[in-house]
Design a protein around this motif. Structure first.
Motif, PDB file in Angstrom:
ATOM      1  N   ASP A  36      46.878  58.511  30.238  1.00 39.83           N
ATOM      2  CA  ASP A  36      47.507  59.826  30.352  1.00 39.83           C
ATOM      3  C   ASP A  36      46.609  60.649  31.282  1.00 39.83           C
ATOM      4  OD1 ASP A  36      45.471  61.095  28.895  1.00 39.83           O
ATOM      5  OD2 ASP A  36      46.618  61.197  27.036  1.00 39.83           O
ATOM      6  N   ASN A  38      44.656  63.061  30.921  1.00 43.85           N
ATOM      7  CA  ASN A  38      43.282  63.324  30.467  1.00 43.85           C
ATOM      8  C   ASN A  38      42.410  62.080  30.532  1.00 43.85           C
ATOM      9  OD1 ASN A  38      43.988  65.940  29.881  1.00 43.85           O
ATOM     10  ND2 ASN A  38      44.431  65.527  27.724  1.00 43.85           N
ATOM     11  N   GLU A  67      52.955  64.319  23.585  1.00 45.14           N
ATOM     12  CA  GLU A  67      53.781  63.462  22.732  1.00 45.14           C
ATOM     13  C   GLU A  67      55.110  63.100  23.407  1.00 45.14           C
ATOM     14  OE1 GLU A  67      52.969  62.096  19.686  1.00 45.14           O
ATOM     15  OE2 GLU A  67      54.990  61.280  19.391  1.00 45.14           O
ATOM     16  N   LYS A  70      56.067  59.799  25.050  1.00 46.95           N
ATOM     17  CA  LYS A  70      56.550  58.635  24.284  1.00 46.95           C
ATOM     18  C   LYS A  70      58.067  58.701  24.230  1.00 46.95           C
ATOM     19  CE  LYS A  70      55.204  57.499  20.121  1.00 46.95           C
ATOM     20  NZ  LYS A  70      54.569  57.536  18.787  1.00 46.95           N
ATOM     21  N   GLY A  99      46.980  57.420  20.749  1.00 44.27           N
ATOM     22  CA  GLY A  99      48.170  56.764  20.212  1.00 44.27           C
ATOM     23  C   GLY A  99      49.397  56.914  21.100  1.00 44.27           C
ATOM     24  N   VAL A 100      49.471  57.992  21.855  1.00 45.17           N
ATOM     25  CA  VAL A 100      50.643  58.184  22.718  1.00 45.17           C
ATOM     26  C   VAL A 100      50.669  57.111  23.800  1.00 45.17           C
ATOM     27  CG1 VAL A 100      51.620  59.728  24.473  1.00 45.17           C
ATOM     28  CG2 VAL A 100      50.942  60.639  22.245  1.00 45.17           C
ATOM     29  N   ASP A 103      51.132  53.556  22.140  1.00 47.58           N
ATOM     30  CA  ASP A 103      52.507  53.272  21.692  1.00 47.58           C
ATOM     31  C   ASP A 103      53.446  53.090  22.888  1.00 47.58           C
ATOM     32  OD1 ASP A 103      51.623  53.522  19.110  1.00 47.58           O
ATOM     33  OD2 ASP A 103      53.044  55.070  18.525  1.00 47.58           O
ATOM     34  N   THR A 123      41.077  55.440  22.984  1.00 50.08           N
ATOM     35  CA  THR A 123      40.037  56.433  23.295  1.00 50.08           C
ATOM     36  C   THR A 123      40.013  57.609  22.312  1.00 50.08           C
ATOM     37  OG1 THR A 123      41.500  57.602  24.806  1.00 50.08           O
ATOM     38  CG2 THR A 123      40.108  55.886  25.772  1.00 50.08           C
ATOM     39  N   THR A 124      40.910  57.618  21.315  1.00 51.64           N
ATOM     40  CA  THR A 124      40.799  58.635  20.248  1.00 51.64           C
ATOM     41  C   THR A 124      40.398  57.911  18.968  1.00 51.64           C
ATOM     42  OG1 THR A 124      43.107  58.464  19.515  1.00 51.64           O
ATOM     43  CG2 THR A 124      42.636  60.084  21.232  1.00 51.64           C
ATOM     44  N   LYS A 136      52.678  47.805  15.975  1.00 50.97           N
ATOM     45  CA  LYS A 136      53.878  48.651  15.931  1.00 50.97           C
ATOM     46  C   LYS A 136      53.869  49.517  17.181  1.00 50.97           C
ATOM     47  CE  LYS A 136      54.947  49.454  11.062  1.00 50.97           C
ATOM     48  NZ  LYS A 136      54.983  50.491  10.009  1.00 50.97           N
ATOM     49  N   LYS A 145      60.987  60.611  15.245  1.00 52.00           N
ATOM     50  CA  LYS A 145      59.808  59.990  15.882  1.00 52.00           C
ATOM     51  C   LYS A 145      59.779  58.483  15.662  1.00 52.00           C
ATOM     52  CE  LYS A 145      55.613  61.203  15.461  1.00 52.00           C
ATOM     53  NZ  LYS A 145      54.481  61.460  16.289  1.00 52.00           N
ATOM     54  N   PHE A 163      33.516  56.411  23.762  1.00 51.40           N
ATOM     55  CA  PHE A 163      34.566  57.229  24.385  1.00 51.40           C
ATOM     56  C   PHE A 163      34.822  58.518  23.593  1.00 51.40           C
ATOM     57  CE2 PHE A 163      36.251  53.168  26.336  1.00 51.40           C
ATOM     58  CZ  PHE A 163      36.127  53.582  27.650  1.00 51.40           C
ATOM     59  N   THR A 166      33.787  62.722  24.243  1.00 51.89           N
ATOM     60  CA  THR A 166      34.522  63.790  24.939  1.00 51.89           C
ATOM     61  C   THR A 166      35.710  64.307  24.122  1.00 51.89           C
ATOM     62  OG1 THR A 166      35.768  62.040  26.055  1.00 51.89           O
ATOM     63  CG2 THR A 166      33.940  63.022  27.281  1.00 51.89           C
TER      64      THR A 166
HETATM   65  N1  LIG Z   1      51.588  52.533  16.326  1.00 50.66           N
HETATM   66  C1  LIG Z   1      51.076  52.945  15.194  1.00 50.66           C
HETATM   67  O1  LIG Z   1      50.874  52.162  14.256  1.00 50.66           O
HETATM   68  C2  LIG Z   1      50.704  54.389  15.052  1.00 50.66           C
HETATM   69  C3  LIG Z   1      49.940  54.816  13.951  1.00 50.66           C
HETATM   70  C4  LIG Z   1      49.570  56.164  13.883  1.00 50.66           C
HETATM   71  C5  LIG Z   1      49.950  57.039  14.881  1.00 50.66           C
HETATM   72  N2  LIG Z   1      50.701  56.577  15.940  1.00 50.66           N
HETATM   73  C6  LIG Z   1      51.101  57.490  17.037  1.00 50.66           C
HETATM   74  O2  LIG Z   1      49.914  57.944  17.683  1.00 50.66           O
HETATM   75  C7  LIG Z   1      50.218  59.170  18.356  1.00 50.66           C
HETATM   76  C8  LIG Z   1      49.060  60.131  18.162  1.00 50.66           C
HETATM   77  O3  LIG Z   1      47.902  59.552  18.712  1.00 50.66           O
HETATM   78  P1  LIG Z   1      46.582  60.418  18.984  1.00 50.66           P
HETATM   79  O4  LIG Z   1      46.281  61.231  17.789  1.00 50.66           O
HETATM   80  O5  LIG Z   1      45.569  59.483  19.505  1.00 50.66           O
HETATM   81  O6  LIG Z   1      47.068  61.480  20.057  1.00 50.66           O
HETATM   82  P2  LIG Z   1      47.142  61.489  21.664  1.00 50.66           P
HETATM   83  O7  LIG Z   1      47.362  60.146  22.223  1.00 50.66           O
HETATM   84  O8  LIG Z   1      48.151  62.535  21.978  1.00 50.66           O
HETATM   85  O9  LIG Z   1      45.691  61.988  22.063  1.00 50.66           O
HETATM   86  C9  LIG Z   1      45.263  63.276  21.679  1.00 50.66           C
HETATM   87  C10 LIG Z   1      44.711  64.058  22.857  1.00 50.66           C
HETATM   88  O10 LIG Z   1      43.407  63.579  23.153  1.00 50.66           O
HETATM   89  C11 LIG Z   1      43.302  63.279  24.555  1.00 50.66           C
HETATM   90  N3  LIG Z   1      42.290  62.228  24.663  1.00 50.66           N
HETATM   91  C12 LIG Z   1      42.428  60.909  24.435  1.00 50.66           C
HETATM   92  N4  LIG Z   1      41.230  60.292  24.479  1.00 50.66           N
HETATM   93  C13 LIG Z   1      40.316  61.244  24.764  1.00 50.66           C
HETATM   94  C14 LIG Z   1      38.898  61.246  24.918  1.00 50.66           C
HETATM   95  N5  LIG Z   1      38.180  60.138  24.731  1.00 50.66           N
HETATM   96  N6  LIG Z   1      38.283  62.410  25.224  1.00 50.66           N
HETATM   97  C15 LIG Z   1      39.003  63.559  25.343  1.00 50.66           C
HETATM   98  N7  LIG Z   1      40.338  63.635  25.185  1.00 50.66           N
HETATM   99  C16 LIG Z   1      40.989  62.492  24.896  1.00 50.66           C
HETATM  100  C17 LIG Z   1      44.691  62.889  24.951  1.00 50.66           C
HETATM  101  O11 LIG Z   1      44.886  63.025  26.346  1.00 50.66           O
HETATM  102  C18 LIG Z   1      45.516  63.905  24.156  1.00 50.66           C
HETATM  103  O12 LIG Z   1      45.546  65.137  24.806  1.00 50.66           O
HETATM  104  C19 LIG Z   1      51.526  59.675  17.787  1.00 50.66           C
HETATM  105  O13 LIG Z   1      52.526  59.505  18.739  1.00 50.66           O
HETATM  106  C20 LIG Z   1      51.775  58.742  16.598  1.00 50.66           C
HETATM  107  O14 LIG Z   1      53.159  58.528  16.352  1.00 50.66           O
HETATM  108  C21 LIG Z   1      51.068  55.279  16.034  1.00 50.66           C
END
Ligand SMILES: NC(=O)c1ccc[n+]([C@@H]2O[C@H](COP(=O)([O-])OP(=O)(O)OC[C@H]3O[C@@H](n4cnc5c(N)ncnc54)[C@H](O)[C@@H]3O)[C@@H](O)[C@H]2O)c1
Length: 367
Positions: A36, A38, A67, A70, A99-100, A103, A123-124, A136, A145, A163, A166
């Motif tokens: 993404d 970022n 989000e 996705k 996760g975005v 997924d 990276t989160t 999944k 969703k 990672f 940040t």
């Molecule tokens: N597939 C599955 O089993 C499963 C399980 C739980 C959640 N999810 C999905 O995961 C998504 C949420 O994921 P999320 O919480 O990681 O959110 P996200 O992917 O939106 O990331 C959160 C924010 O952090 C930023 N970011 C990412 N890595 C970074 C880093 N190292 N440093 C600074 N900024 C960073 C991203 O650009 C974004 O702005 C939802 O869509 C949810 O439905 C899927």
């Protein structure tokens, strides 16, 4: 087919070893790399530079960091870019992000050319410990969703906790909700470790951070391995606190409330429900709440928002959760810290409401 746990590598810096890891897992060196905005800005040069220096052919793909990326329309645009770049079945997709991206990348990989391998580079904290593991993958539909998707296991999950340095603290706490969840549902020893080193983990101190990330990832993989298609009820235990959380997220219109924040509030309700139904002894309830109390969400806003919703309002919202069966709510409960189970029987609305009100009273007493 890859099994979830044998394909997880936790290492710092993981990208330096990517060539070796790909070779060991029979993956080719033609790689479509999805970021993404970022993660592209923060880690694009490091990841792409490392891949190229190790002889990879790469094509870079970037989506907005939100989000709504996705979605089918976003996947459609990426398919177009991949076709134009002559990407065929000999390529794989590397998803670099939260996760975005994970997924969406998994969804695209599962469908492009009837399926190409996907590698996750989360990276989160949430992605490292939850969303990148288990296969999944989905995009959202305007009516709900994660409704359109596949089971498509990653060939590799490359986890590098460095990672996280940040990542904003709000996202760290959000991810920690899922980490703590694993302690509640499956590992008393892990719960104790989290209680002892919670502040160190929040400050990203080693070795606690890597220990927490790695144990969470392997607990999830183990559960998924035993119940891949969610048929025995075991995988459902990963939804501890989530029936309440989904109701809250819906009430908040998926705005201003991160998933992990909703899960933290939801776990609190689920602890009270476990106690109210006679499964969880009071001493263990108190111990569970004491860990939840240590979450610091910005300005107490999240707790205040929770308190602003009425209990009945939340229950109505929970009925629209897609995981309901025959319009009955199903709950994951715990009967001790470290053991979760899917409660097979109907729970009376009065008990659900009682648990929500217990949680509301507990949060009120904290302010
Ligand atoms: N597939 C599955 O089993 C499963 C399980 C739980 C959640 N999810 C999905 O995961 C998504 C949420 O994921 P999320 O919480 O990681 O959110 P996200 O992917 O939106 O990331 C959160 C924010 O952090 C930023 N970011 C990412 N890595 C970074 C880093 N190292 N440093 C600074 N900024 C960073 C991203 O650009 C974004 O702005 C939802 O869509 C949810 O439905 C899927």
């Amino acid at each position: 087919m890859p099994t979830p746990s044998s394909h997880i590598v936790v290492k710092t810096p993981v990208v330096d070893a990517i060539g070796e890891l790909y070779a060991a897992h029979g993956l080719g060196r033609k790689c479509a790399v999805l970021f993404d905005e970022n993660t592209r800005a923060l880690y694009g040069e490091t990841v792409l530079g490392s891949l190229r220096s190790q002889g990879f052919l790469t094509v870079e793909l970037v989506v907005p960091a939100r989000e709504t990326s996705k979605s089918m329309s976003s996947a459609w645009k990426i398919y177009g870019r991949m076709i134009e770049a002559d990407i065929d079945r000999s390529w794989n997709l590397l998803a670099v992000g939260g996760g975005v991206v994970g997924d969406l990348g998994g969804f695209i990989a599962a469908s492009y050319y009837r399926g190409i391998p996907v590698v996750q580079l989360p990276t989160t904290l949430l992605a490292m410990t939850d969303s990148s593991i288990g296969g999944k993958v989905a995009v959202n539909h305007p009516l709900g969703k994660n409704l359109i998707g596949f089971f498509h296991l990653p060939e590799l999950v490359l986890i590098d906790p460095s990672f996280l340095k940040t990542l904003p603290s709000r996202e760290i706490y959000g991810g920690l909700a899922e980490v703590v969840k694993y302690g509640f549902i499956s590992d008393r020893g892990f719960f104790n470790l989290l209680t002892e080193h919670f502040d160190g983990i929040v400050r990203l101190e080693e070795p606690w951070l890597s220990e927490a990330v790695s144990r969470s990832a392997f607990i999830k993989a183990d559960v998924v391995e035993k119940d891949f298609r969610e048929s025995s009820g075991l995988r459902a235990t990963l939804n501890f606190g989530h029936t309440f959380a989904h109701g809250l997220e819906k009430l908040a219109n998926y705005r201003n409330l991160r998933h992990g924040e909703a899960v933290t509030l939801g776990m609190c309700c689920a602890l009270f429900l476990s106690h109210r139904l006679g499964f969880l002894p009071l001493a263990e309830l108190d111990e569970g709440l004491a860990l939840i109390k240590r979450f610091r969400f910005p300005g107490g806003v999240i707790e205040k928002r929770f308190l602003a919703y009425g209990g009945e309002e939340l229950i109505d919202s929970m009925y629209s959760d897609k995981k309901k069966i025959d319009r009955k709510l199903r709950f994951v409960l715990i009967d001790r810290i470290g053991h979760g189970f899917l409660h097979g029987e109907d729970v009376a609305n009065a008990d659900v409401l009682g648990a929500v009100n217990d949680a509301r009273a507990w949060f009120t007493s904290r302010h």
